[in-house]
Motif scaffolding. Structure first.
Motif, PDB file in Angstrom:
ATOM      1  N   SER A 244       0.837  -1.213   0.000  1.00  0.00           N
ATOM      2  CA  SER A 244       0.000   0.000   0.000  1.00  0.00           C
ATOM      3  C   SER A 244       0.865   1.253   0.000  1.00  0.00           C
ATOM      4  O   SER A 244       0.501   2.274  -0.588  1.00  0.00           O
ATOM      5  N   LYS A 245       2.017   1.185   0.643  1.00  0.00           N
ATOM      6  CA  LYS A 245       2.923   2.336   0.630  1.00  0.00           C
ATOM      7  C   LYS A 245       3.432   2.606  -0.788  1.00  0.00           C
ATOM      8  O   LYS A 245       3.489   3.759  -1.233  1.00  0.00           O
ATOM      9  N   GLN A 246       3.786   1.531  -1.516  1.00  0.00           N
ATOM     10  CA  GLN A 246       4.222   1.714  -2.900  1.00  0.00           C
ATOM     11  C   GLN A 246       3.093   2.284  -3.764  1.00  0.00           C
ATOM     12  O   GLN A 246       3.305   3.176  -4.596  1.00  0.00           O
ATOM     13  N   GLU A 247       1.871   1.756  -3.555  1.00  0.00           N
ATOM     14  CA  GLU A 247       0.736   2.297  -4.303  1.00  0.00           C
ATOM     15  C   GLU A 247       0.526   3.769  -3.975  1.00  0.00           C
ATOM     16  O   GLU A 247       0.201   4.582  -4.854  1.00  0.00           O
ATOM     17  N   LYS A 248       0.703   4.125  -2.705  1.00  0.00           N
ATOM     18  CA  LYS A 248       0.561   5.522  -2.315  1.00  0.00           C
ATOM     19  C   LYS A 248       1.588   6.400  -3.037  1.00  0.00           C
ATOM     20  O   LYS A 248       1.266   7.506  -3.498  1.00  0.00           O
ATOM     21  N   GLU A 249       2.827   5.902  -3.110  1.00  0.00           N
ATOM     22  CA  GLU A 249       3.853   6.676  -3.818  1.00  0.00           C
ATOM     23  C   GLU A 249       3.494   6.848  -5.288  1.00  0.00           C
ATOM     24  O   GLU A 249       3.673   7.931  -5.865  1.00  0.00           O
ATOM     25  N   MET A 250       2.952   5.772  -5.916  1.00  0.00           N
ATOM     26  CA  MET A 250       2.544   5.892  -7.314  1.00  0.00           C
ATOM     27  C   MET A 250       1.408   6.894  -7.479  1.00  0.00           C
ATOM     28  O   MET A 250       1.398   7.703  -8.416  1.00  0.00           O
ATOM     29  N   VAL A 251       0.452   6.867  -6.538  1.00  0.00           N
ATOM     30  CA  VAL A 251      -0.652   7.832  -6.597  1.00  0.00           C
ATOM     31  C   VAL A 251      -0.125   9.252  -6.443  1.00  0.00           C
ATOM     32  O   VAL A 251      -0.577  10.185  -7.126  1.00  0.00           O
ATOM     33  N   GLU A 252       0.852   9.453  -5.536  1.00  0.00           N
ATOM     34  CA  GLU A 252       1.430  10.785  -5.354  1.00  0.00           C
ATOM     35  C   GLU A 252       2.120  11.253  -6.628  1.00  0.00           C
ATOM     36  O   GLU A 252       2.004  12.433  -7.008  1.00  0.00           O
ATOM     37  N   VAL A 253       2.836  10.339  -7.309  1.00  0.00           N
ATOM     38  CA  VAL A 253       3.492  10.727  -8.567  1.00  0.00           C
ATOM     39  C   VAL A 253       2.450  11.119  -9.608  1.00  0.00           C
ATOM     40  O   VAL A 253       2.586  12.141 -10.309  1.00  0.00           O
ATOM     41  N   ASN A 254       1.368  10.328  -9.716  1.00  0.00           N
ATOM     42  CA  ASN A 254       0.306  10.667 -10.678  1.00  0.00           C
ATOM     43  C   ASN A 254      -0.351  11.996 -10.333  1.00  0.00           C
ATOM     44  O   ASN A 254      -0.656  12.815 -11.220  1.00  0.00           O
ATOM     45  N   MET A 255      -0.569  12.217  -9.033  1.00  0.00           N
ATOM     46  CA  MET A 255      -1.172  13.483  -8.611  1.00  0.00           C
ATOM     47  C   MET A 255      -0.268  14.666  -8.954  1.00  0.00           C
ATOM     48  O   MET A 255      -0.744  15.725  -9.386  1.00  0.00           O
ATOM     49  N   LYS A 256       1.048  14.492  -8.760  1.00  0.00           N
ATOM     50  CA  LYS A 256       1.966  15.573  -9.111  1.00  0.00           C
ATOM     51  C   LYS A 256       1.914  15.874 -10.603  1.00  0.00           C
ATOM     52  O   LYS A 256       1.901  17.048 -11.006  1.00  0.00           O
ATOM     53  N   GLU A 257       1.882  14.807 -11.431  1.00  0.00           N
ATOM     54  CA  GLU A 257       1.796  15.028 -12.878  1.00  0.00           C
ATOM     55  C   GLU A 257       0.494  15.727 -13.253  1.00  0.00           C
ATOM     56  O   GLU A 257       0.481  16.665 -14.061  1.00  0.00           O
ATOM     57  N   GLN A 258      -0.630  15.291 -12.643  1.00  0.00           N
ATOM     58  CA  GLN A 258      -1.907  15.940 -12.928  1.00  0.00           C
ATOM     59  C   GLN A 258      -1.906  17.395 -12.481  1.00  0.00           C
ATOM     60  O   GLN A 258      -2.425  18.269 -13.183  1.00  0.00           O
ATOM     61  N   MET A 259      -1.319  17.652 -11.302  1.00  0.00           N
ATOM     62  CA  MET A 259      -1.251  19.031 -10.818  1.00  0.00           C
ATOM     63  C   MET A 259      -0.401  19.898 -11.735  1.00  0.00           C
ATOM     64  O   MET A 259      -0.723  21.059 -11.988  1.00  0.00           O
ATOM     65  N   GLU A 260       0.696  19.322 -12.260  1.00  0.00           N
ATOM     66  CA  GLU A 260       1.557  20.094 -13.155  1.00  0.00           C
ATOM     67  C   GLU A 260       0.820  20.429 -14.456  1.00  0.00           C
ATOM     68  O   GLU A 260       0.865  21.566 -14.942  1.00  0.00           O
ATOM     69  N   SER A 261       0.114  19.422 -15.010  1.00  0.00           N
ATOM     70  CA  SER A 261      -0.648  19.695 -16.237  1.00  0.00           C
ATOM     71  C   SER A 261      -1.774  20.694 -15.985  1.00  0.00           C
ATOM     72  O   SER A 261      -2.032  21.589 -16.798  1.00  0.00           O
ATOM     73  N   TRP A 262      -2.426  20.554 -14.813  1.00  0.00           N
ATOM     74  CA  TRP A 262      -3.496  21.510 -14.482  1.00  0.00           C
ATOM     75  C   TRP A 262      -2.941  22.917 -14.319  1.00  0.00           C
ATOM     76  O   TRP A 262      -3.552  23.883 -14.748  1.00  0.00           O
ATOM     77  N   ARG A 263      -1.753  23.020 -13.698  1.00  0.00           N
ATOM     78  CA  ARG A 263      -1.132  24.340 -13.510  1.00  0.00           C
ATOM     79  C   ARG A 263      -0.792  24.966 -14.860  1.00  0.00           C
ATOM     80  O   ARG A 263      -1.033  26.155 -15.090  1.00  0.00           O
ATOM     81  N   GLU A 264      -0.231  24.147 -15.770  1.00  0.00           N
ATOM     82  CA  GLU A 264       0.073  24.683 -17.104  1.00  0.00           C
ATOM     83  C   GLU A 264      -1.200  25.119 -17.827  1.00  0.00           C
ATOM     84  O   GLU A 264      -1.225  26.170 -18.486  1.00  0.00           O
ATOM     85  N   GLN A 265      -2.265  24.327 -17.691  1.00  0.00           N
ATOM     86  CA  GLN A 265      -3.536  24.696 -18.329  1.00  0.00           C
ATOM     87  C   GLN A 265      -4.086  25.997 -17.753  1.00  0.00           C
ATOM     88  O   GLN A 265      -4.544  26.879 -18.483  1.00  0.00           O
ATOM     89  N   GLN A 266      -3.997  26.122 -16.410  1.00  0.00           N
ATOM     90  CA  GLN A 266      -4.479  27.348 -15.777  1.00  0.00           C
ATOM     91  C   GLN A 266      -3.659  28.560 -16.213  1.00  0.00           C
ATOM     92  O   GLN A 266      -4.201  29.649 -16.434  1.00  0.00           O
ATOM     93  N   GLN A 267      -2.341  28.360 -16.328  1.00  0.00           N
ATOM     94  CA  GLN A 267      -1.498  29.470 -16.770  1.00  0.00           C
ATOM     95  C   GLN A 267      -1.838  29.878 -18.200  1.00  0.00           C
ATOM     96  O   GLN A 267      -1.887  31.072 -18.520  1.00  0.00           O
ATOM     97  N   ALA A 268      -2.096  28.871 -19.069  1.00  0.00           N
ATOM     98  CA  ALA A 268      -2.478  29.207 -20.445  1.00  0.00           C
ATOM     99  C   ALA A 268      -3.813  29.952 -20.477  1.00  0.00           C
ATOM    100  O   ALA A 268      -3.964  30.960 -21.193  1.00  0.00           O
ATOM    101  N   GLU A 269      -4.780  29.470 -19.678  1.00  0.00           N
ATOM    102  CA  GLU A 269      -6.072  30.171 -19.624  1.00  0.00           C
ATOM    103  C   GLU A 269      -5.904  31.582 -19.076  1.00  0.00           C
ATOM    104  O   GLU A 269      -6.548  32.529 -19.553  1.00  0.00           O
TER     105      GLU A 269
END
Length: 473
Positions: A244-269
């Motif tokens: 579960s700890k490894q899964e949590k780390e994978m979820v955190e990595v995915n969340m960081k990628e999603q947050m980065e893409s969302w931030r870029e989208q917000q900056q473009a908007e």
């Protein structure tokens, strides 16, 4: 057994030694990473040992300075150092190589030593529900074993008491045999019977003793098997926790990628929105400039018409003065001028044809001219330079993003109720002061009648008082 949460302040430092408890069977290590390290069954201890033979607050390891460590016992089942029980509430010094045992169960026997901090590997903590389940299973198993042991022990004690009573009866009979020689045969017979009962009781006692020994051996084997199953189950939970700890780390990595893409989208908007706002501002500025040029043209036309009217008035006055100087006959009345038309060709005398009253003619022409100009200017100002909210001339004219203009005070009061233009109902995005309109209105007010000037001063004074009150609030 599950390790409690460690303090993050004590990170690994190479070259520094800290106390270490190593279980005798080499299956578990306890790193003492605090100057006051608590061990027990409760969940708030630094090291949690889930066993019913361990007290909730079993013992405390404490650093007394300069690398000296002591263990203080708080349990009901004792803490042993090299096989010697520590006094309840008392402290015992421990040295490297000493064997420390928690409770009467030899499974929890550890060797005290020192090791480098770099070897410390912190285990994640299991869920409290899992800990409670394991503890309940251990408590139930221990109670069952204790019940069986107590039942057999009671039977053994009862049989031991019966044997003691039989021995006592035998001794009494022996004493009676010595005292009464005449009833010797009867006593011998009773003695024989008692000896047989004693031998049978001894055989039964030996049988119970062997059964008790076998039960203890069986209970010990069952306890060891149960501990083995508990450890296997605990290992499975530990592996699931690490997964579960490894899964949590994978979820955190995915969340960081999603947050980065969302931030870029917000900056473009945001950039596109800012560009649209800049373009809208440029459009508004262009509209204001066009309105300014239009008003300046109207002002020039008005000034030109005013100058033409003044020139006409001056010409009329000059004609009147010339006629007054050239008149030939003046009647006794100061209010009339008589003009006679002469026929030059016939050389006849003057004949009076008509009498015209020219008194105040020049004044009427000048007055009518000014009134016409004022009426025209007032009409333009009422049509173009009046706020639709207060129906007064603009005071601090403010133009919205939709190019409609209002008083600064009026539009601010309006926007408190609804954030939209009173004319076209478009959302209010920006407000810009129009200094050209303010200067034009002030210059035109100077040429208006005194009543309008006084009215203008009263309005300015009222607005000033209102703004002062708002600032005080």
């Amino acid at each position: 057994m599950e390790r409690a949460k460690r303090s993050t302040a004590n990170e690994a430092e190479p070259g520094i030694l800290e106390p270490l408890l190593t279980r005798v069977d080499q299956q578990e290590l306890i790193y003492i990473d605090k100057n006051e390290f608590r061990i027990g069954r409760a969940k708030d201890n630094d090291e949690i040992i889930l066993d019913v033979t361990i007290s909730r607050r079993h013992c405390v390891f404490r650093c007394e300075g300069q690398g000296d460590w002591t263990v203080k016992d708080f349990s009901s089942s004792s803490t042993f150092v090299n096989g010697v029980a520590v006094q309840p509430g008392g402290a015992q010094r421990v040295n490297p190589g000493d064997i420390v045992q928690f409770g009467c169960n030899e499974m929890y026997k550890y060797v005290f030593s020192f090791a480098g901090r770099g070897h410390c590997v912190k285990k994640p903590r299991l869920d409290e529900k899992v800990l409670d389940t394991m503890l309940t299973k251990q408590r139930t198993f221990a109670e069952s074993q204790e019940c069986q042991r107590k039942e057999l022990k009671d039977r053994l004690e009862i049989k031991h008491k019966e044997q003691a009573m039989l021995r006592q009866q035998l001794e009494e009979l022996m004493m009676q045999q010595v005292a009464a020689m005449d009833d010797k045969e009867n006593l011998m017979r009773q003695i024989t019977v008692l000896e047989g009962k004693i031998e049978a009781g001894n055989a039964q006692e030996q049988n119970l003793q062997s059964m008790y020994t076998e039960l203890l051996w069986k209970l010990e084997n069952e306890r060891l098997q149960f501990e083995l199953r508990i450890n296997e189950e605990k290992q499975k939970w530990q592996e699931a926790l690490e997964m579960s700890k490894q899964e949590k780390e994978m979820v955190e990595v995915n969340m960081k990628e999603q947050m980065e893409s969302w931030r870029e989208q917000q900056q473009a908007e945001w950039r596109s929105m800012m560009e649209s706002k800049v373009n809208a501002e440029k459009t508004i500025q262009a509209q204001l400039l066009n309105e300014k040029n239009r008003l300046e043209e109207k002002l020039k036309e008005t000034q030109k018409a005013l100058k033409e009217q003044e020139a006409k008035a001056k010409t009329s006055q000059a004609i009147l003065h010339a006629n007054a100087a050239a008149e030939s006959t003046v009647s006794p009345s100061n209010n009339c001028i008589y003009v006679e038309l002469v026929d030059v060709n016939q050389g006849s005398e003057f004949h009076v044809l008509d009498t015209i009253d020219l008194t105040g003619f020049g004044q009427n022409i000048e007055t009518n001219t000014k009134e016409g100009v004022f009426e025209k200017v007032s009409g333009i100002m009422d049509e173009q330079l009046t706020c639709i909210i207060c129906s007064e001339l603009f005071v601090k004219a403010t133009t919205l993003n939709c190019t409609h203009t209002f008083c600064h005070h009026c539009i601010n009061m309006w926007c408190r109720k609804r954030r939209e233009c009173p004319v076209c109902r478009k959302p209010v995005m920006s407000m810009n002061r129009s200094l050209v309109l303010d200067n034009f209105i002030e210059s035109m007010i100077e040429n208006l009648p005194t009543e309008l000037q006084n009215r203008r001063k009263e309005i300015l004074q009222e607005r000033k008082v209102t703004e002062t009150k708002k600032k005080r609030r």
